[in-house]
Design a protein around this motif. Structure first.
Motif, mmCIF file in Angstrom:
data_model
loop_
_atom_site.group_PDB
_atom_site.id
_atom_site.type_symbol
_atom_site.label_atom_id
_atom_site.label_comp_id
_atom_site.label_asym_id
_atom_site.label_seq_id
_atom_site.Cartn_x
_atom_site.Cartn_y
_atom_site.Cartn_z
ATOM 1 N N TYR A 129 45.933 37.751 41.110
ATOM 2 C CA TYR A 129 45.505 38.749 42.097
ATOM 3 C C TYR A 129 45.991 40.140 41.678
ATOM 4 O O TYR A 129 45.228 41.115 41.679
ATOM 5 N N ILE A 143 38.899 39.126 44.544
ATOM 6 C CA ILE A 143 39.295 37.878 45.199
ATOM 7 C C ILE A 143 38.644 36.678 44.491
ATOM 8 O O ILE A 143 39.306 35.681 44.179
ATOM 9 N N SER A 146 40.121 36.214 40.846
ATOM 10 C CA SER A 146 41.508 35.744 40.822
ATOM 11 C C SER A 146 41.601 34.273 41.233
ATOM 12 O O SER A 146 42.397 33.523 40.677
#
Lengths: 131, 126
Positions: free
Chosen positions: A80, A110, A113
């Protein structure tokens, strides 16, 4: 000096959490968590350097159920922070600062990751690293 | 009338006297960490499950050892820059802030040296 009852600017908690603000503070929280988590890497390397006994103790701890949950969360925080860091570098170039672009790159961060985290763990289990 | 001397503009160092050094180093280390971290995560995932002999043989190879040392140095440099900003934002009071900053900087240095020495010991078979 006499204190006056001046109006305060709104506190953070009156705002509804938004993707933008939540992702922003998450970047910082993940950065701090990763700093703490880096202790694990140094511990693991030191154990490997110390010898087979210390190493198997470290492997037992990190490879156990609880250890793997910590490592999984660490992996996600790492990716992230990495992906959102690239997003920050993109912003630093002066691009992608329009609100729709900010949301679009937010969802990409998002998604990517999560994908990278799953890939690493699939690889770990496929090669016996996770077991 | 501008009360500032021209040299202030020429140096461009602002009120903190270090200009964009902190900001710039944060970005340089961030760029360096993108490939290093991707290598680290995938390489570790496929090698960390071995026994002691296998793992140390992997770390001892010159490329792995070199990348590990670069990763450790860059990670802790980047981490202490980031933690510095967090401390400056949230820790108020001069003494507490200075204490936190020193603790973080020293700790980052100790951990980086420890990690690099561990890699060297494995690589050089000490």
């Amino acid at each position: 000096m006499e204190q006056q009852d001046r109006p305060l600017s709104p506190h953070l908690q009156v705002y509804r959490p938004q993707l933008t603000s939540v992702m922003s503070i998450s970047h910082r929280v993940c950065g701090v968590a990763l700093s703490v988590g880096s202790l694990l890497l140094i511990y693991w390397l030191s154990a490997a350097a110390a010898g087979p006994e210390a190493f198997s103790r470290a492997q037992g701890m990190l490879g156990g159920f609880f250890g793997q949950i910590i490592l999984f969360l660490f992996t996600y925080a790492l990716f992230y922070h990495l992906c959102n860091g690239v997003r920050h570098l993109y912003w630093d170039s002066g691009n992608g600062l329009e609100i729709d672009a900010v949301y679009r790159t937010g969802y990409i961060v998002i998604g990517v990751s999560i994908a990278l985290t799953l890939l690493v763990w699939i690889l770990a289990y496929a090669t016996g690293g996770g077991a | 009338m501008d009360l500032r001397t021209p040299i202030k503009n020429a140096r461009g160092l602002g009120s903190a006297k270090n200009g964009v050094t902190h900001w710039w180093l944060q970005r340089v280390t961030a760029v360096a960490l993108v490939p290093l971290v991707i290598w680290f995560a995938f390489s570790l995932a496929s090698n960390a499950g071995g026994n002691h002999a296998e793992v140390t043989a992997w770390i001892a190879s010159p490329l792995t050892a070199g990348l590990f040392i670069l990763l450790i140095g860059t990670v802790f440099f980047h981490a202490q820059l980031g933690l510095q900003v967090v401390i400056e934002d949230y820790v108020h009071g001069k003494v507490a802030q200075l204490a936190c900053l020193l603790a973080v900087k020293f700790l980052a240095f100790i951990l980086a040296v420890t990690g690099i020495l561990a890699v060297l010991r494995i690589a050089l078979g000490g």
